[in-house]
Design a protein around this motif. Structure first.
Motif, mmCIF file in Angstrom:
data_model
loop_
_atom_site.group_PDB
_atom_site.id
_atom_site.type_symbol
_atom_site.label_atom_id
_atom_site.label_comp_id
_atom_site.label_asym_id
_atom_site.label_seq_id
_atom_site.Cartn_x
_atom_site.Cartn_y
_atom_site.Cartn_z
ATOM 1 N N ALA A 105 5.983 13.095 -14.909
ATOM 2 C CA ALA A 105 5.583 12.361 -16.118
ATOM 3 C C ALA A 105 4.116 11.950 -16.038
ATOM 4 N N SER A 106 3.678 11.521 -14.863
ATOM 5 C CA SER A 106 2.281 11.150 -14.679
ATOM 6 C C SER A 106 1.373 12.370 -14.858
ATOM 7 N N TRP A 107 1.831 13.504 -14.384
ATOM 8 C CA TRP A 107 1.068 14.749 -14.502
ATOM 9 C C TRP A 107 0.903 15.165 -15.967
ATOM 10 N N LYS A 108 1.952 14.948 -16.762
ATOM 11 C CA LYS A 108 1.915 15.346 -18.167
ATOM 12 C C LYS A 108 1.097 14.373 -19.014
ATOM 13 N N THR A 109 1.248 13.091 -18.744
ATOM 14 C CA THR A 109 0.614 12.076 -19.591
ATOM 15 C C THR A 109 -0.778 11.673 -19.126
ATOM 16 N N GLY A 110 -1.064 11.886 -17.854
ATOM 17 C CA GLY A 110 -2.357 11.447 -17.328
ATOM 18 C C GLY A 110 -2.367 10.012 -16.867
ATOM 19 N N SER A 111 -1.239 9.309 -17.015
ATOM 20 C CA SER A 111 -1.150 7.932 -16.536
ATOM 21 C C SER A 111 -0.897 7.929 -15.027
ATOM 22 N N PRO A 112 -1.624 7.131 -14.273
ATOM 23 C CA PRO A 112 -1.457 7.144 -12.820
ATOM 24 C C PRO A 112 -0.105 6.569 -12.402
ATOM 25 N N ILE A 113 0.359 7.013 -11.260
ATOM 26 C CA ILE A 113 1.579 6.444 -10.669
ATOM 27 C C ILE A 113 1.257 5.047 -10.162
ATOM 28 N N GLU A 114 2.079 4.087 -10.487
ATOM 29 C CA GLU A 114 1.809 2.697 -10.116
ATOM 30 C C GLU A 114 2.416 2.406 -8.740
ATOM 31 N N TRP A 115 1.746 2.923 -7.707
ATOM 32 C CA TRP A 115 2.189 2.647 -6.347
ATOM 33 C C TRP A 115 2.037 1.158 -6.035
ATOM 34 N N VAL A 116 2.932 0.634 -5.240
ATOM 35 C CA VAL A 116 2.833 -0.748 -4.780
ATOM 36 C C VAL A 116 2.079 -0.737 -3.454
ATOM 37 N N GLN A 117 0.899 -1.326 -3.442
ATOM 38 C CA GLN A 117 0.091 -1.328 -2.230
ATOM 39 C C GLN A 117 0.657 -2.331 -1.233
ATOM 40 N N ILE A 118 0.937 -1.859 -0.032
ATOM 41 C CA ILE A 118 1.576 -2.705 0.984
ATOM 42 C C ILE A 118 0.537 -3.423 1.831
ATOM 43 N N HIS A 119 -0.469 -2.691 2.289
ATOM 44 C CA HIS A 119 -1.487 -3.273 3.156
ATOM 45 C C HIS A 119 -2.718 -3.588 2.326
ATOM 46 N N ARG A 120 -3.046 -4.856 2.254
ATOM 47 C CA ARG A 120 -4.188 -5.271 1.438
ATOM 48 C C ARG A 120 -4.947 -6.376 2.170
ATOM 49 N N THR A 121 -6.220 -6.147 2.418
ATOM 50 C CA THR A 121 -7.050 -7.155 3.070
ATOM 51 C C THR A 121 -7.487 -8.187 2.041
ATOM 52 N N PRO A 122 -7.382 -9.475 2.351
ATOM 53 C CA PRO A 122 -7.811 -10.505 1.389
ATOM 54 C C PRO A 122 -9.275 -10.340 0.996
ATOM 55 N N ASP A 123 -9.616 -10.814 -0.194
ATOM 56 C CA ASP A 123 -10.974 -10.663 -0.709
ATOM 57 C C ASP A 123 -12.011 -11.381 0.160
ATOM 58 N N TYR A 124 -11.591 -12.413 0.878
ATOM 59 C CA TYR A 124 -12.549 -13.179 1.673
ATOM 60 C C TYR A 124 -12.770 -12.580 3.065
ATOM 61 N N VAL A 125 -12.181 -11.414 3.319
ATOM 62 C CA VAL A 125 -12.331 -10.760 4.615
ATOM 63 C C VAL A 125 -13.080 -9.442 4.442
ATOM 64 N N PHE A 126 -14.135 -9.236 5.225
ATOM 65 C CA PHE A 126 -14.850 -7.967 5.236
ATOM 66 C C PHE A 126 -14.183 -7.051 6.243
ATOM 67 N N TYR A 127 -13.782 -5.872 5.785
ATOM 68 C CA TYR A 127 -13.134 -4.919 6.679
ATOM 69 C C TYR A 127 -13.535 -3.512 6.266
ATOM 70 N N ASN A 128 -14.103 -2.774 7.197
ATOM 71 C CA ASN A 128 -14.517 -1.401 6.924
ATOM 72 C C ASN A 128 -13.540 -0.457 7.615
ATOM 73 N N HIS A 129 -12.751 0.261 6.819
ATOM 74 C CA HIS A 129 -11.703 1.124 7.363
ATOM 75 C C HIS A 129 -12.287 2.263 8.191
ATOM 76 N N SER A 130 -13.312 2.923 7.681
ATOM 77 C CA SER A 130 -13.874 4.077 8.383
ATOM 78 C C SER A 130 -14.510 3.679 9.710
ATOM 79 N N ALA A 131 -15.091 2.486 9.772
ATOM 80 C CA ALA A 131 -15.723 2.038 11.012
ATOM 81 C C ALA A 131 -14.703 1.919 12.136
#
Length: 241
Positions: A105-131
């Motif tokens: 359905a997402s492929w046909k309509t262009g609407s993104p799949i609404e995944w529930v993000q499990i791991h989320r760093t708080p906005d007040y924390v600086f974290y660089n994943h690639s580093a």
């Protein structure tokens, strides 16, 4: 005989007892909340719009983490897979599976799949994943055994104390490049001669590590720490900028 104590002191023992009870209850409630999964999110396992068994895709099919999470080693933030990534396979594989209807359905309509993000760093924390990924911190260290999870859950607390444990002693967690994207890698999997040929060994080590049958995590971590000049910040400004 004169009364040495004023009348209000008659209530003093009762007041002390009540204050003591309130303090104990407050400390118990605070500890119960801040050190349990409700606060740390450990074992948090939301229902996703599309079931995605990581154990099947990673352990059985051998898919690389970076196929779906293509920014893990090049960007400050990892990414969730878009519909195009899913359909690269599922236009042919399991293309009529009813569980994949939200993807189609997402492929046909262009609407993104609404995944529930499990791991989320708080906005007040600086974290660089690639580093972290490019300097020996594996997927397993932060996300647990994802390759064995039928449904992904929050495996680690990601608290400040948990982060500082690694920042203070990175040698306990560092891994060679070829073990970073392996969810479960062990020091026993490292061949000493190949490791020393690629990374060398600490200058203060008198023993030739390449001659050993096995090398320990401390020896691996100390070598990589000096080779890559790793000195993580442990002050507030390191993560709270």
């Amino acid at each position: 005989m004169a009364n040495f104590f004023p009348r209000w002191t008659n209530w003093l023992p009762l007041k002390i007892m009540i204050c003591g009870i309130l303090i104990v209850c407050g400390l118990t409630a605070g500890t119960w909340y801040y050190v349990t999964p409700k606060y740390t999110r450990v074992r948090y396992q939301p229902i996703q719009p599309v079931p995605f068994p990581h154990d099947l895709h990673v352990s059985q099919l051998g898919m690389d983490c970076r196929y779906c999470h293509s920014f893990v080693d090049i960007a400050a933030h990892s990414n969730l897979p878009n519909t195009q990534t899913c359909m690269n396979c599922h236009t042919q594989v399991q293309k009529d599976n009813p569980k994949l209807e939200p993807v189609r359905a997402s492929w046909k309509t262009g609407s993104p799949i609404e995944w529930v993000q499990i791991h989320r760093t708080p906005d007040y924390v600086f974290y660089n994943h690639s580093a972290h990924v490019n300097r020996g911190i594996s997927c397993f260290s932060c996300h647990g055994p994802v390759n064995h999870m039928p449904v992904v859950y929050h495996a680690k607390p990601h608290s400040m104390a948990w982060c500082l444990e690694c920042h203070r002693h990175p040698e306990n967690f560092l891994r060679p490049d070829d073990q970073v994207l392996i969810s479960i890698g062990k020091p026993d999997d490292v061949k000493p001669d190949e490791f020393v040929a690629k990374y060398g060994q600490p200058p203060n080590t008198t023993e030739d590590l390449s001659k050993k049958k096995k090398i320990t995590q401390t020896e691996i971590g100390q070598t990589l720490k000096e080779r890559w000049n790793i000195n993580p910040p442990t002050n507030c400004q390191g993560c709270h900028r």
